[in-house]
Design an enzyme around this catalytic site. Structure first.
Site, mmCIF file in Angstrom:
data_model
loop_
_atom_site.group_PDB
_atom_site.id
_atom_site.type_symbol
_atom_site.label_atom_id
_atom_site.label_comp_id
_atom_site.label_asym_id
_atom_site.label_seq_id
_atom_site.Cartn_x
_atom_site.Cartn_y
_atom_site.Cartn_z
ATOM 1 N N GLY A 75 0.806 -1.213 0.000
ATOM 2 C CA GLY A 75 0.000 0.000 0.000
ATOM 3 C C GLY A 75 0.838 1.261 0.000
ATOM 4 O O GLY A 75 2.055 1.240 -0.183
ATOM 5 N N LYS A 76 0.158 2.388 0.243
ATOM 6 C CA LYS A 76 0.811 3.684 0.173
ATOM 7 C C LYS A 76 0.724 4.391 1.518
ATOM 8 O O LYS A 76 0.780 3.765 2.561
ATOM 9 C CB LYS A 76 0.198 4.495 -0.961
ATOM 10 N N TRP A 79 -2.722 7.803 7.505
ATOM 11 C CA TRP A 79 -2.602 8.410 8.833
ATOM 12 C C TRP A 79 -3.214 7.476 9.855
ATOM 13 O O TRP A 79 -4.221 6.810 9.588
ATOM 14 C CB TRP A 79 -3.335 9.745 8.862
ATOM 15 N N HIS A 80 -2.593 7.382 11.032
ATOM 16 C CA HIS A 80 -3.180 6.698 12.172
ATOM 17 C C HIS A 80 -3.254 7.679 13.331
ATOM 18 O O HIS A 80 -2.386 8.543 13.478
ATOM 19 C CB HIS A 80 -2.336 5.501 12.609
ATOM 20 N N MET A 185 -6.513 -0.698 4.456
ATOM 21 C CA MET A 185 -5.878 -2.003 4.603
ATOM 22 C C MET A 185 -4.457 -1.950 4.034
ATOM 23 O O MET A 185 -4.230 -1.341 2.987
ATOM 24 C CB MET A 185 -6.643 -3.074 3.827
ATOM 25 N N GLY A 186 -3.558 -2.619 4.701
ATOM 26 C CA GLY A 186 -2.199 -2.785 4.192
ATOM 27 C C GLY A 186 -1.567 -3.954 4.907
ATOM 28 O O GLY A 186 -1.537 -3.975 6.142
ATOM 29 N N PHE A 198 -5.449 -3.562 9.327
ATOM 30 C CA PHE A 198 -6.509 -2.620 8.979
ATOM 31 C C PHE A 198 -6.526 -1.449 9.952
ATOM 32 O O PHE A 198 -6.018 -1.530 11.073
ATOM 33 C CB PHE A 198 -7.875 -3.320 8.991
ATOM 34 N N CYS A 215 -3.544 6.917 0.617
ATOM 35 C CA CYS A 215 -3.435 5.687 -0.177
ATOM 36 C C CYS A 215 -3.161 5.978 -1.650
ATOM 37 O O CYS A 215 -3.385 5.125 -2.517
ATOM 38 C CB CYS A 215 -4.691 4.822 -0.027
#
Length: 263
Positions: A75-76, A79-80, A185-186, A198, A215
């Site tokens: 993935g790319k 943010w979390h 998702m990644g 996720f 993403c």
């Protein structure tokens, strides 16, 4: 397969720093590879952090130099942070490994979580994660006073919404009635064991996504359960529902690789 073990690492004031969670993922991954522990899903909340998967392009990162953690998942950039339920299922898969099937199972679980809260979500062809679908293009409101026929994103592959006003911001996708991602998702599979997973937007400040091209997608945006339902939703409410559906999907999965047409 055997029982799925859940570990609630920390939420709210006890949110887990990204590096700490990544170190724990690697420790649990090694133990699962050695069959010292059962399949395990780490559940947590992170303090604010941007993370970039292996396919992240330089122009998708924050323009203001905000720090980004480069990670080994697919993935790319994303943010979390507070208000987001993050899950890292660490599961042993049979060989030959089918990573896409694992990703689809995680999507199934999160679609079911949203459904339990009364929100219909879906997949979008060619785009990982779980989405709230927007209106057909011809039914969406014009942007910046322009007809959709003149939407610059349709003709400019390098269009950057961050340089063209708030009407293009990912966090405003709902106002534009566009597709918007509610769960990113990644994943990574190493030695036949999964990592990463996720990030379900429960009630975060989605304007944090406006600093990046989330993403790598320029023509859609982001949303949350709280925003779509029009009410407060908490991590505490979502946590047992997520565990229920992850257990239902991952414990009962047929882990053999999918059979595609022609095989």
């Amino acid at each position: 397969m055997g029982e799925l073990r859940f570990v609630r690492m920390g939420f709210g004031a006890d949110a887990v720093e990204y590096q700490q969670a990544w170190d724990e993922q690697r420790r649990v991954h090694a133990a699962r590879f050695q069959d010292e522990i059962p399949d395990t899903c780490l559940l947590l909340e992170h303090p604010p952090v941007y993370t970039a998967g292996r396919r992240t392009a330089p122009e998708e990162r924050p323009l203001d130099g905000t720090p980004v953690v480069d990670v080994d998942r697919g993935g790319k950039i994303t943010w979390h942070g507070p208000g987001q339920l993050v899950g890292y299922p660490i599961q042993k898969l049979p060989r030959p490994v089918d990573a896409i099937a694992h990703l689809r199972r995680l999507e199934d679980a999160m679609i079911s979580v949203c459904a339990d809260f009364g929100l219909e979500t879906s997949r979008v062809e060619g785009r990982a994660g779980v989405w709230v679908l927007g209106d057909p293009v011809e039914q969406r409101p014009p942007l910046g006073g322009l007809s959709l026929d003149f939407d610059p994103r349709l003709t400019d592959d390098e269009f950057d919404p961050r340089l063209n006003g708030p009407e293009y911001a990912p966090s405003n996708a709902g106002q534009r009635r566009e597709d918007r991602k509610i769960c990113a998702m990644g994943i990574r599979v190493a030695k036949g064991v999964t990592m990463h997973g996720f990030a379900l937007n429960v009630n975060p400040d989605t304007s944090n996504f406006d600093k990046i091209i989330p993403c790598g997608i320029r023509d859609a945006g982001v949303t949350s359960l709280a925003h779509e339902l029009g009410r407060e939703v908490t991590i505490a409410e979502v946590l047992p529902v997520a565990e229920k559906h992850l257990r239902g999907v991952l414990e009962n999965a047929d882990l053999r690789p999918r059979v595609t047409a022609g095989e």
